[in-house]
Design a protein around this motif. Structure first.
Motif, PDB file in Angstrom:
ATOM      1  N   VAL A 195       0.985 -77.682  17.748  1.00  0.00           N
ATOM      2  CA  VAL A 195      -0.160 -76.779  17.864  1.00  0.00           C
ATOM      3  C   VAL A 195       0.342 -75.348  18.000  1.00  0.00           C
ATOM      4  O   VAL A 195       1.444 -75.102  18.486  1.00  0.00           O
ATOM      5  CB  VAL A 195      -1.061 -77.108  19.081  1.00  0.00           C
ATOM      6  CG1 VAL A 195      -1.773 -78.434  18.892  1.00  0.00           C
ATOM      7  CG2 VAL A 195      -0.252 -77.102  20.372  1.00  0.00           C
ATOM      8  N   ALA A 218      -6.444 -71.661  14.969  1.00  0.00           N
ATOM      9  CA  ALA A 218      -5.631 -72.750  15.503  1.00  0.00           C
ATOM     10  C   ALA A 218      -4.918 -73.441  14.348  1.00  0.00           C
ATOM     11  O   ALA A 218      -5.466 -73.561  13.241  1.00  0.00           O
ATOM     12  CB  ALA A 218      -6.505 -73.753  16.254  1.00  0.00           C
ATOM     13  N   GLY A 241      -2.179 -76.816  13.198  1.00  0.00           N
ATOM     14  CA  GLY A 241      -1.655 -78.122  13.549  1.00  0.00           C
ATOM     15  C   GLY A 241      -0.144 -78.187  13.422  1.00  0.00           C
ATOM     16  O   GLY A 241       0.407 -79.205  12.996  1.00  0.00           O
TER      17      GLY A 241
END
Length: 207
Positions: free
Chosen positions: A82, A160, A162
């Motif tokens: 993340v 955001a 991954g």
């Protein structure tokens, strides 16, 4: 099927499964709860290691600005798949076309409005006008952009990823601020060398 051919077949099948798994994977899985930096002892890690405070002092930008929170800035993200980025768009500014090779991007617009879009591998463009509170996803590895078309209102977003290190390749810089041959670029863009040199000069100059 002969034994030798069977062995070759199963070897090929196993190799294929391994390749599929590698292409499906994002960041490598870790075998511990978290990754301890080489310069630290696990016994000395406290809650502060998992806390990032640099955004407390983030200031309003006068040009488009990205403040990254990846594993480079926040080592506790290593192995966690993340990361974040804080994006500031003064009126009339853009985040130029770029790609993230290792992750999709989930953008949440907190304030203002944005024109966003991405191009898929068939060269189809998908665009949307976002308002505060909207979320937009940019698929992994595809060219995308954001543009604050409002002449007066500042826009603010958080993205955001991954991956602890999604990576960013800006197309204008990658194409015109590197040493790619001028003739190759001129042929590719169906223009002349003088135009390519102007583009390079524009990117080399300070804003």
């Amino acid at each position: 099927m002969a034994p030798r051919n069977s062995l070759k077949f199963f070897s090929l099948l196993i190799s294929s499964f391994a390749i599929v798994q590698m292409t499906m994977a994002g960041d490598p899985d870790i075998l511990t709860d978290f990754v301890v930096p080489p310069n630290l002892s696990a016994s000395k890690i406290t809650g502060s290691f998992f806390t990032y405070t640099a955004l407390r002092t983030i200031a309003a930008a006068t040009t488009f600005n990205v403040t990254k929170v990846s594993m480079s800035e926040f080592p506790a993200l290593n192995g966690q798949s993340v990361s974040y980025a804080v994006l500031q768009y003064p009126a009339g500014t853009t985040n130029p076309p770029h790609v993230h090779p290792r992750s999709a991007e989930l953008l949440f617009l907190f304030h203002g409005s944005l024109e966003v879009g991405f191009v898929d591998t068939t060269n189809k463009l998908y665009t949307q006008t976002l308002q505060a509170g909207d979320i937009f996803v940019f698929p992994k590895g595809l060219v995308h952009f954001q543009y604050n078309a409002d002449p007066k209102v500042f826009a603010f977003a958080v993205s955001a990823f991954g991956s602890a290190n999604a990576g960013t390749s800006s197309l204008p810089k990658a194409l015109f601020a590197t040493d790619i041959d001028d003739d190759a670029l001129a042929i590719s863009f169906k223009t002349d060398v003088a135009t390519i040199q102007k583009l390079k000069a524009g990117l080399a100059s300070k804003p």
